[in-house]
Motif scaffolding. Structure first.
Motif, mmCIF file in Angstrom:
data_model
loop_
_atom_site.group_PDB
_atom_site.id
_atom_site.type_symbol
_atom_site.label_atom_id
_atom_site.label_comp_id
_atom_site.label_asym_id
_atom_site.label_seq_id
_atom_site.Cartn_x
_atom_site.Cartn_y
_atom_site.Cartn_z
ATOM 1 N N LEU A 35 -5.428 -3.487 2.273
ATOM 2 C CA LEU A 35 -6.800 -3.926 2.531
ATOM 3 C C LEU A 35 -7.012 -4.249 4.012
ATOM 4 O O LEU A 35 -8.042 -3.887 4.585
ATOM 5 C CB LEU A 35 -7.139 -5.137 1.664
ATOM 6 N N ARG A 36 -6.031 -4.926 4.622
ATOM 7 C CA ARG A 36 -6.163 -5.236 6.043
ATOM 8 C C ARG A 36 -6.294 -3.972 6.876
ATOM 9 O O ARG A 36 -7.164 -3.863 7.743
ATOM 10 C CB ARG A 36 -4.925 -6.022 6.509
ATOM 11 N N LEU A 37 -5.426 -2.994 6.602
ATOM 12 C CA LEU A 37 -5.477 -1.735 7.354
ATOM 13 C C LEU A 37 -6.778 -0.982 7.076
ATOM 14 O O LEU A 37 -7.367 -0.383 7.986
ATOM 15 C CB LEU A 37 -4.275 -0.860 6.996
ATOM 16 N N PHE A 38 -7.234 -1.026 5.820
ATOM 17 C CA PHE A 38 -8.483 -0.343 5.482
ATOM 18 C C PHE A 38 -9.661 -0.965 6.224
ATOM 19 O O PHE A 38 -10.486 -0.253 6.806
ATOM 20 C CB PHE A 38 -8.738 -0.402 3.967
ATOM 21 N N TYR A 39 -9.747 -2.299 6.223
ATOM 22 C CA TYR A 39 -10.882 -2.957 6.884
ATOM 23 C C TYR A 39 -10.846 -2.731 8.397
ATOM 24 O O TYR A 39 -11.894 -2.565 9.035
ATOM 25 C CB TYR A 39 -10.909 -4.453 6.559
ATOM 26 N N MET A 40 -9.646 -2.699 8.969
ATOM 27 C CA MET A 40 -9.528 -2.402 10.398
ATOM 28 C C MET A 40 -10.015 -0.984 10.675
ATOM 29 O O MET A 40 -10.801 -0.752 11.593
ATOM 30 C CB MET A 40 -8.068 -2.561 10.836
ATOM 31 N N ALA A 41 -9.567 -0.028 9.865
ATOM 32 C CA ALA A 41 -9.990 1.362 10.049
ATOM 33 C C ALA A 41 -11.486 1.512 9.806
ATOM 34 O O ALA A 41 -12.158 2.265 10.517
ATOM 35 C CB ALA A 41 -9.212 2.266 9.091
ATOM 36 N N GLU A 42 -11.993 0.788 8.842
ATOM 37 C CA GLU A 42 -13.432 0.859 8.542
ATOM 38 C C GLU A 42 -14.256 0.373 9.730
ATOM 39 O O GLU A 42 -15.267 0.977 10.085
ATOM 40 C CB GLU A 42 -13.730 0.015 7.300
ATOM 41 N N ARG A 43 -13.790 -0.707 10.376
ATOM 42 C CA ARG A 43 -14.503 -1.201 11.565
ATOM 43 C C ARG A 43 -14.457 -0.180 12.693
ATOM 44 O O ARG A 43 -15.458 0.056 13.365
ATOM 45 C CB ARG A 43 -13.882 -2.515 12.042
ATOM 46 N N LYS A 44 -13.293 0.425 12.894
ATOM 47 C CA LYS A 44 -13.144 1.386 13.985
ATOM 48 C C LYS A 44 -13.934 2.669 13.729
ATOM 49 O O LYS A 44 -14.453 3.276 14.650
ATOM 50 C CB LYS A 44 -11.666 1.750 14.192
#
Length: 117
Positions: A35-44
């Motif tokens: 989830l952390r990696l997904f939310y980071m990628a989603e922001r980028k």
């Protein structure tokens, strides 16, 4: 970045469907890293996702174009870099000569002042 988004999308979608807070917190704890990696990628990648699909083909085409442009620029810059390197070598040699002359002049001035006093 796109890999993180693709891997985390199903996990984030499943998290959205869980209604009860305890179950939600448990699921969130179990899949914290994804989830952390997904939310980071989603922001980028915000604004680049079209119909929940990433334009990977367009990115690959742009990457190929930029790589060829980079190679072309490198070919143009290589002779300029060689010339610049030669100029810096000349500059350094001139600096060494000037520094040596200044050191010698200082020594001569010191000797003159010793003689005068």
């Amino acid at each position: 970045m796109a890999d993180y988004y693709k891997a985390g999308k199903p996990v984030a979608d499943k998290l959205k469907t869980i209604r009860f807070e305890k179950s939600r917190q448990k699921y969130k704890a179990e899949h914290d890293e994804e989830l952390r990696l997904f939310y980071m990628a989603e922001r980028k990648l915000k604004g680049q996702v079209v119909d929940s699909e990433l334009p990977a083909a367009a990115w690959r085409a742009e990457k190929a174009r930029l790589e060829t442009e980079y190679r072309d620029l490198q070919q143009e810059l290589t002779p300029l870099y060689a010339d610049t390197k030669k100029l810096w070598a000349i500059h350094y040699s001139i600096y060494e000569v000037q520094h040596e002359k200044e050191r010698q002049n200082a020594a001569v001035r010191q000797k003159k002042s010793e003689i005068e006093h």
